[in-house]
Design an enzyme around this catalytic site. Structure first.
Site, mmCIF file in Angstrom:
data_model
loop_
_atom_site.group_PDB
_atom_site.id
_atom_site.type_symbol
_atom_site.label_atom_id
_atom_site.label_comp_id
_atom_site.label_asym_id
_atom_site.label_seq_id
_atom_site.Cartn_x
_atom_site.Cartn_y
_atom_site.Cartn_z
ATOM 1 N N TYR A 29 0.840 -1.211 0.000
ATOM 2 C CA TYR A 29 0.000 0.000 0.000
ATOM 3 C C TYR A 29 0.871 1.255 0.000
ATOM 4 O O TYR A 29 1.041 1.904 1.040
ATOM 5 C CB TYR A 29 -0.925 0.007 1.224
ATOM 6 C CG TYR A 29 -1.930 -1.123 1.223
ATOM 7 C CD1 TYR A 29 -2.828 -1.275 0.160
ATOM 8 C CD2 TYR A 29 -1.976 -2.043 2.258
ATOM 9 C CE1 TYR A 29 -3.744 -2.315 0.144
ATOM 10 C CE2 TYR A 29 -2.895 -3.089 2.253
ATOM 11 C CZ TYR A 29 -3.764 -3.211 1.190
ATOM 12 O OH TYR A 29 -4.675 -4.239 1.174
ATOM 13 N N ASN A 34 -7.203 6.925 3.349
ATOM 14 C CA ASN A 34 -8.033 7.826 4.149
ATOM 15 C C ASN A 34 -8.098 7.457 5.645
ATOM 16 O O ASN A 34 -7.568 8.178 6.496
ATOM 17 C CB ASN A 34 -9.416 7.833 3.491
ATOM 18 C CG ASN A 34 -10.385 8.791 4.101
ATOM 19 O OD1 ASN A 34 -10.410 8.971 5.305
ATOM 20 N ND2 ASN A 34 -11.227 9.403 3.283
ATOM 21 N N ASP A 36 -6.710 5.028 7.222
ATOM 22 C CA ASP A 36 -5.385 4.689 7.772
ATOM 23 C C ASP A 36 -4.717 5.938 8.324
ATOM 24 O O ASP A 36 -4.069 5.908 9.381
ATOM 25 C CB ASP A 36 -4.488 4.086 6.689
ATOM 26 C CG ASP A 36 -5.005 2.760 6.163
ATOM 27 O OD1 ASP A 36 -6.076 2.765 5.515
ATOM 28 O OD2 ASP A 36 -4.357 1.720 6.381
ATOM 29 N N TYR A 81 1.378 -0.879 -6.870
ATOM 30 C CA TYR A 81 -0.041 -0.916 -6.512
ATOM 31 C C TYR A 81 -0.934 -0.865 -7.743
ATOM 32 O O TYR A 81 -0.709 -0.081 -8.663
ATOM 33 C CB TYR A 81 -0.409 0.253 -5.575
ATOM 34 C CG TYR A 81 -1.842 0.140 -5.114
ATOM 35 C CD1 TYR A 81 -2.192 -0.755 -4.104
ATOM 36 C CD2 TYR A 81 -2.855 0.892 -5.715
ATOM 37 C CE1 TYR A 81 -3.511 -0.903 -3.703
ATOM 38 C CE2 TYR A 81 -4.186 0.749 -5.320
ATOM 39 C CZ TYR A 81 -4.502 -0.152 -4.308
ATOM 40 O OH TYR A 81 -5.811 -0.301 -3.916
ATOM 41 N N GLY A 159 -13.894 -0.073 3.582
ATOM 42 C CA GLY A 159 -12.637 -0.432 4.246
ATOM 43 C C GLY A 159 -12.548 -1.912 4.579
ATOM 44 O O GLY A 159 -11.578 -2.360 5.176
ATOM 45 N N ASP A 161 -12.713 -4.983 2.482
ATOM 46 C CA ASP A 161 -12.755 -5.356 1.065
ATOM 47 C C ASP A 161 -13.558 -6.606 0.701
ATOM 48 O O ASP A 161 -14.425 -6.563 -0.142
ATOM 49 C CB ASP A 161 -11.320 -5.544 0.550
ATOM 50 C CG ASP A 161 -10.407 -4.375 0.911
ATOM 51 O OD1 ASP A 161 -10.790 -3.541 1.754
ATOM 52 O OD2 ASP A 161 -9.308 -4.286 0.355
ATOM 53 N N ARG A 194 -5.410 -13.155 0.478
ATOM 54 C CA ARG A 194 -5.978 -11.958 -0.155
ATOM 55 C C ARG A 194 -7.363 -12.259 -0.742
ATOM 56 O O ARG A 194 -7.751 -13.412 -0.867
ATOM 57 C CB ARG A 194 -5.037 -11.499 -1.290
ATOM 58 C CG ARG A 194 -3.662 -11.028 -0.816
ATOM 59 C CD ARG A 194 -3.695 -9.642 -0.233
ATOM 60 N NE ARG A 194 -4.298 -8.661 -1.126
ATOM 61 C CZ ARG A 194 -4.601 -7.410 -0.788
ATOM 62 N NH1 ARG A 194 -4.354 -6.981 0.431
ATOM 63 N NH2 ARG A 194 -5.146 -6.588 -1.645
ATOM 64 N N TYR A 343 -7.996 -12.264 4.866
ATOM 65 C CA TYR A 343 -8.353 -10.850 4.880
ATOM 66 C C TYR A 343 -9.584 -10.525 5.733
ATOM 67 O O TYR A 343 -9.519 -10.640 6.932
ATOM 68 C CB TYR A 343 -8.460 -10.377 3.429
ATOM 69 C CG TYR A 343 -7.672 -9.107 3.210
ATOM 70 C CD1 TYR A 343 -6.399 -8.990 3.690
ATOM 71 C CD2 TYR A 343 -8.231 -8.018 2.555
ATOM 72 C CE1 TYR A 343 -5.686 -7.811 3.528
ATOM 73 C CE2 TYR A 343 -7.525 -6.839 2.373
ATOM 74 C CZ TYR A 343 -6.256 -6.744 2.860
ATOM 75 O OH TYR A 343 -5.564 -5.590 2.699
ATOM 76 N N TRP A 344 -10.709 -10.146 5.107
ATOM 77 C CA TRP A 344 -11.864 -9.737 5.913
ATOM 78 C C TRP A 344 -12.835 -10.872 6.185
ATOM 79 O O TRP A 344 -13.960 -10.635 6.610
ATOM 80 C CB TRP A 344 -12.576 -8.553 5.251
ATOM 81 C CG TRP A 344 -11.790 -7.293 5.419
ATOM 82 C CD1 TRP A 344 -10.916 -6.732 4.535
ATOM 83 C CD2 TRP A 344 -11.775 -6.449 6.570
ATOM 84 N NE1 TRP A 344 -10.361 -5.594 5.063
ATOM 85 C CE2 TRP A 344 -10.876 -5.396 6.315
ATOM 86 C CE3 TRP A 344 -12.437 -6.479 7.809
ATOM 87 C CZ2 TRP A 344 -10.617 -4.372 7.226
ATOM 88 C CZ3 TRP A 344 -12.184 -5.465 8.719
ATOM 89 C CH2 TRP A 344 -11.278 -4.435 8.426
ATOM 90 N N GLU A 387 -0.657 -6.581 9.520
ATOM 91 C CA GLU A 387 -1.892 -5.914 9.094
ATOM 92 C C GLU A 387 -3.090 -6.500 9.848
ATOM 93 O O GLU A 387 -3.971 -5.782 10.307
ATOM 94 C CB GLU A 387 -2.060 -6.125 7.585
ATOM 95 C CG GLU A 387 -3.261 -5.454 6.975
ATOM 96 C CD GLU A 387 -3.301 -5.609 5.457
ATOM 97 O OE1 GLU A 387 -2.493 -6.403 4.913
ATOM 98 O OE2 GLU A 387 -4.115 -4.927 4.816
HETATM 99 C C1 GLC Z 1 -7.132 -2.687 2.664
HETATM 100 C C2 GLC Z 1 -8.090 -2.582 3.823
HETATM 101 C C3 GLC Z 1 -8.525 -1.136 4.024
HETATM 102 C C4 GLC Z 1 -7.289 -0.256 4.200
HETATM 103 C C5 GLC Z 1 -6.286 -0.463 3.069
HETATM 104 C C6 GLC Z 1 -4.950 0.197 3.356
HETATM 105 O O1 GLC Z 1 -7.728 -2.350 1.468
HETATM 106 O O2 GLC Z 1 -9.210 -3.399 3.621
HETATM 107 O O3 GLC Z 1 -9.364 -1.017 5.138
HETATM 108 O O4 GLC Z 1 -7.646 1.081 4.296
HETATM 109 O O5 GLC Z 1 -6.024 -1.834 2.891
HETATM 110 O O6 GLC Z 1 -4.425 -0.247 4.573
#
Ligand code: GLC
Length: 421
Positions: A29, A34, A36, A81, A159, A161, A194, A343-344, A387
């Site tokens: 990243y 935002n 973060d 990215y 946020g 994903d 991921r 991940y989520w 993370e």
């Molecule tokens: C991923 C996360 C998101 C976060 C971004 C950068 O996309 O799901 O919440 O803002 O990474 O860390």
């Protein structure tokens, strides 16, 4: 041990500082994100309050004329990215993505101000009109039916994903005929940690739609391939509106204070529509079909952060905690979609545990709040600043040396943070 971990956290934050803004982590990243940045500001505030304010200020430099604050700010192109500047197609300086992220910045600005009102007042005053424009944008662009409930047009806007919250809406989506593309994320992190390729094709379908309509709010509302009411963004925005009302009183704008309180009260009335007795939680809802997501995810528990928790919701949360070894997972371990490392779909996320934990502490659930915070502290102290983490065996997943993990260690989870909150 804790002093050394504090020092390491500060080191990570400084190493991720690109000069006025902080990247979430190198390579995976490499731009400014935002929410973060808002969490990073809380971390900086523990050792450099001036730098904390700067993090919010640089984020708002990228605000759009209509008030939207984008989820990514691209200060420079970076092959690490994807999707980058060209795919989003936003011709602004600095270039940005075309969607937003949960509005935590007003609540963070209020925290920074309270830490040192003398140092913060001028900076709070300067940010106030920008925060207000963003909150008004959220209500006009992302509350399609004026219910007080916030809908997202892309899973990235929430946020979270690849949360199961979006599964039903994502499976209905027709994938566009996309030009061939190469993901970069799986070059930095193992693919099984991921989102899947099917997820990415849908993420990119929405990006193509947004680019084609110039990210026009009205077109996104009427024909975006995805429009889902997100409990978490709704609760975070509600809390942020209350905090913005407090900011308005500090800067002497009573009319705005009342406006934002009214917006928060309206939202508090609306959220009942997301409650499911069968699940004992608030569930996401597809605006197009009216269908509920049908599965309990961590977003539901940000109700505590908005001051709208209940004994029933605390019961559901406790059951979820009892099914894992560490902290609050991002999705229900009892559900078929649960995956402790992807991940989520299961992992423990530091910023979500912080928001829920703070809400629990503020609403009389000190024991549950301590459980979240102590578990996060153990995960970080034992395995590092990842993370996110498996809630079952505690291993780190996703990117390493992560800014918000370091920031929330310093602000919330570390033994050194506990005297404050
Ligand atoms: C991923 C996360 C998101 C976060 C971004 C950068 O996309 O799901 O919440 O803002 O990474 O860390």
């Amino acid at each position: 041990m804790s002093d050394a971990t504090d020092a390491r956290a500060r080191e990570i934050m400084c190493a991720n500082d690109r000069g006025g803004y902080t990247v979430p982590t190198a390579r995976l990243y490499p731009h400014q994100w935002n929410w973060d940045s808002a969490f990073a500001a809380l971390g900086f505030a523990t050792f450099d309050l001036d730098r904390a304010w700067t993090e919010l200020e640089t984020l708002f430099e990228a605000q759009w004329p209509g008030g939207m604050v984008p989820h990514i700010v691209f200060r420079r192109d970076d092959d690490d990215y994807f999707p980058g500047i060209a795919e989003w197609g936003v011709e602004r300086d600095p270039p940005t993505s075309g969607i937003s992220q949960p509005p935590v910045a007003a609540s963070v600005a209020l925290d920074l101000y309270r830490q040192d009102p003398g140092a913060g007042e001028a900076r709070l005053r300067a940010l106030f009109p920008r925060l207000l424009a963003w909150h008004r944008w959220y209500r006009s662009a992302r509350d399609p039916d004026g219910t007080g409930l916030v809908a997202v047009v892309h899973p990235w806007e929430s946020g979270r994903d690849n949360s199961p919250d979006w599964d039903r809406a994502m499976s209905r989506m027709r994938v566009a005929d996309l030009p061939a593309y190469t993901r970069r994320d799986t070059g930095h992190v193992a693919a099984e940690l991921r989102p899947t390729q099917g997820d990415y094709d849908r993420f990119m379908t929405i990006v193509a739609h947004g680019r084609a309509c110039g990210w026009d709010d009205e077109v996104m509302r009427t024909s975006c391939p995805l429009l889902v009411i997100d409990p978490a963004t709704t609760f975070i925005a509600l809390r942020a509106d209350r905090d913005l009302a407090a900011i308005a009183r500090i800067v002497g704008d009573e009319a705005v204070a009342r406006e934002r309180e009214a917006a928060a009260a309206h939202a508090a009335g609306g959220v009942r529509a997301l409650w499911s007795d069968a699940s004992g939680a608030y569930l996401a809802r597809d605006v197009r079909t009216g269908a509920s997501a049908g599965t309990v995810c961590i977003g539901a528990f940000t109700a505590f952060y908005a001051g709208l928790g209940s004994p029933a919701l605390a019961g559901t949360l406790t059951r979820m905690l009892d099914r894992v070894s560490y902290a609050l997972p991002s999705a229900d371990p009892a559900s078929e979609s649960f995956d402790p490392r992807r991940y989520w779909r299961g992992p423990v996320w530091p910023q979500m545990n912080y928001l829920v934990g703070r809400g629990l502490a503020e609403s009389g659930h000190a024991d549950l709040a301590a459980r979240l915070r102590d578990d996060l502290a153990t995960l970080i102290a034992d395995t590092g600043f990842h993370e996110c983490f498996s809630p079952l065996d505690g291993t780190g997943t996703g990117g390493g040396d992560f800014t918000w993990t370091a920031a929330l260690w310093l602000h919330w989870a570390a033994p050194s943070a506990r005297s404050g909150r």
